[in-house]
Design an enzyme around this catalytic site. Structure first.
Site, mmCIF file in Angstrom:
data_model
loop_
_atom_site.group_PDB
_atom_site.id
_atom_site.type_symbol
_atom_site.label_atom_id
_atom_site.label_comp_id
_atom_site.label_asym_id
_atom_site.label_seq_id
_atom_site.Cartn_x
_atom_site.Cartn_y
_atom_site.Cartn_z
ATOM 1 N N GLU A 49 0.838 -1.202 0.000
ATOM 2 C CA GLU A 49 0.000 0.000 0.000
ATOM 3 C C GLU A 49 0.873 1.252 0.000
ATOM 4 O O GLU A 49 0.604 2.211 -0.728
ATOM 5 C CB GLU A 49 -0.902 -0.015 1.226
ATOM 6 C CG GLU A 49 -1.855 1.167 1.333
ATOM 7 C CD GLU A 49 -2.598 1.157 2.652
ATOM 8 O OE1 GLU A 49 -2.958 2.246 3.135
ATOM 9 O OE2 GLU A 49 -2.808 0.061 3.216
ATOM 10 N N ASP A 52 0.933 3.829 -3.085
ATOM 11 C CA ASP A 52 0.569 5.226 -2.836
ATOM 12 C C ASP A 52 1.578 6.163 -3.490
ATOM 13 O O ASP A 52 1.205 7.156 -4.126
ATOM 14 C CB ASP A 52 0.499 5.485 -1.331
ATOM 15 C CG ASP A 52 0.247 6.946 -0.998
ATOM 16 O OD1 ASP A 52 -0.845 7.450 -1.271
ATOM 17 O OD2 ASP A 52 1.175 7.604 -0.468
ATOM 18 N N ASN A 67 -7.330 1.512 0.029
ATOM 19 C CA ASN A 67 -6.051 0.929 0.442
ATOM 20 C C ASN A 67 -5.681 -0.263 -0.439
ATOM 21 O O ASN A 67 -4.516 -0.441 -0.827
ATOM 22 C CB ASN A 67 -6.121 0.476 1.904
ATOM 23 C CG ASN A 67 -6.312 1.626 2.868
ATOM 24 O OD1 ASN A 67 -6.114 2.787 2.505
ATOM 25 N ND2 ASN A 67 -6.690 1.325 4.086
ATOM 26 N N GLU A 72 -4.385 0.832 -3.840
ATOM 27 C CA GLU A 72 -2.977 1.234 -3.785
ATOM 28 C C GLU A 72 -2.056 0.025 -3.687
ATOM 29 O O GLU A 72 -0.998 -0.015 -4.337
ATOM 30 C CB GLU A 72 -2.753 2.167 -2.594
ATOM 31 C CG GLU A 72 -3.369 3.536 -2.776
ATOM 32 C CD GLU A 72 -3.122 4.456 -1.601
ATOM 33 O OE1 GLU A 72 -3.260 5.673 -1.783
ATOM 34 O OE2 GLU A 72 -2.781 3.971 -0.502
#
Length: 242
Positions: free
Chosen positions: A48, A52, A118, A121
């Site tokens: 994640e 991101d 989440n 990502e």
């Protein structure tokens, strides 16, 4: 063995439909779809984090090219709205990620509101490790570019960041407060004061924001705090102080 083989074939086919390419190393994607609520063992939080970073890079490039006359502040605002948990959560729902995610939080709305974004990502992070940055660009552009046609509507959604942060805190039984200070405007041509608001969760300092009113400053502090809370390590730190 036959059942396991069938499940892996189904997962590979589902990922091919979502990503546009076949997985090479399926272990990256299994990890991306493993939530930390399952307990012991690895989970998708590291992916994640990686996703991101890549997502912000790709979306920054998309926004920069599609809004050639926008200034830095506007570009940042547009990017933040596109990569918000609400927007990514909607994309995750459209792609059917919920049925692939492994977790023990089904039905827990206080967590599910963030899980889709989440997972999106983490999937980007897995795709990067498996196929590289260029394939991540293709995938993100295919999912993000359609959003550009209604960017004005997107920007108007959920703009009351203070209300959103208060709702987030209340769901988790966390105390939220703001410290606001007034100071002279650094620009001598202006006579209006500038306010700086700092948001605190459970007396833990989060983020600060400036504005020409207390409300504007608190909104900016709330917006930046919500951005911070996208990071698993920040959410974990806040929870640890509960």
């Amino acid at each position: 063995m036959k059942l396991l083989f069938q499940r892996e074939r189904e997962l590979r086919f589902a990922l091919r439909t979502i990503l546009g390419v076949y997985p090479r190393d399926i272990s990256h994607y299994r990890l991306a779809l493993r939530h930390r609520s399952l307990g012991a063992g690895e989970n998708n939080e590291r992916l994640e984090y990686l996703g991101d970073t890549i997502l912000n890079s790709v979306v920054s490039d998309i926004v920069y090219r599609h809004f050639p006359k926008a200034g830095e502040g506007k570009l940042t605002q547009i990017r933040s709205r596109i990569v918000s948990r609400e927007s990514l959560g909607r994309l995750a729902e459209e792609m059917g990620l919920a049925r692939l995610l492994r977790s023990n939080l089904h039905g827990n709305s206080s967590h599910n509101s963030y899980m889709g974004g989440n997972t999106f990502e983490a999937l980007v992070g897995a795709l990067y490790l498996d196929h590289g940055y260029r394939q991540c660009q293709r995938f993100v552009e295919r999912r993000i570019l359609p959003m550009m046609t209604n960017i004005d509507d997107l920007m108007r959604q959920d703009e009351n960041y203070r209300s959103r942060l208060m709702e987030w805190a209340q769901k988790r039984h966390l105390a939220l407060r703001y410290d606001i200070v007034e100071r002279p405007d650094p620009d001598p041509r202006r006579s209006s004061p500038v306010f700086t608001a700092t948001a605190f969760l459970q007396d833990q300092q989060m983020a600060s924001g400036d504005g020409y009113s207390k409300k504007q400053a608190a909104q900016e502090a709330s917006r930046q705090t919500l951005e911070l809370l996208k990071k698993p390590e920040v959410r974990s730190r806040v929870r640890s102080r509960e």
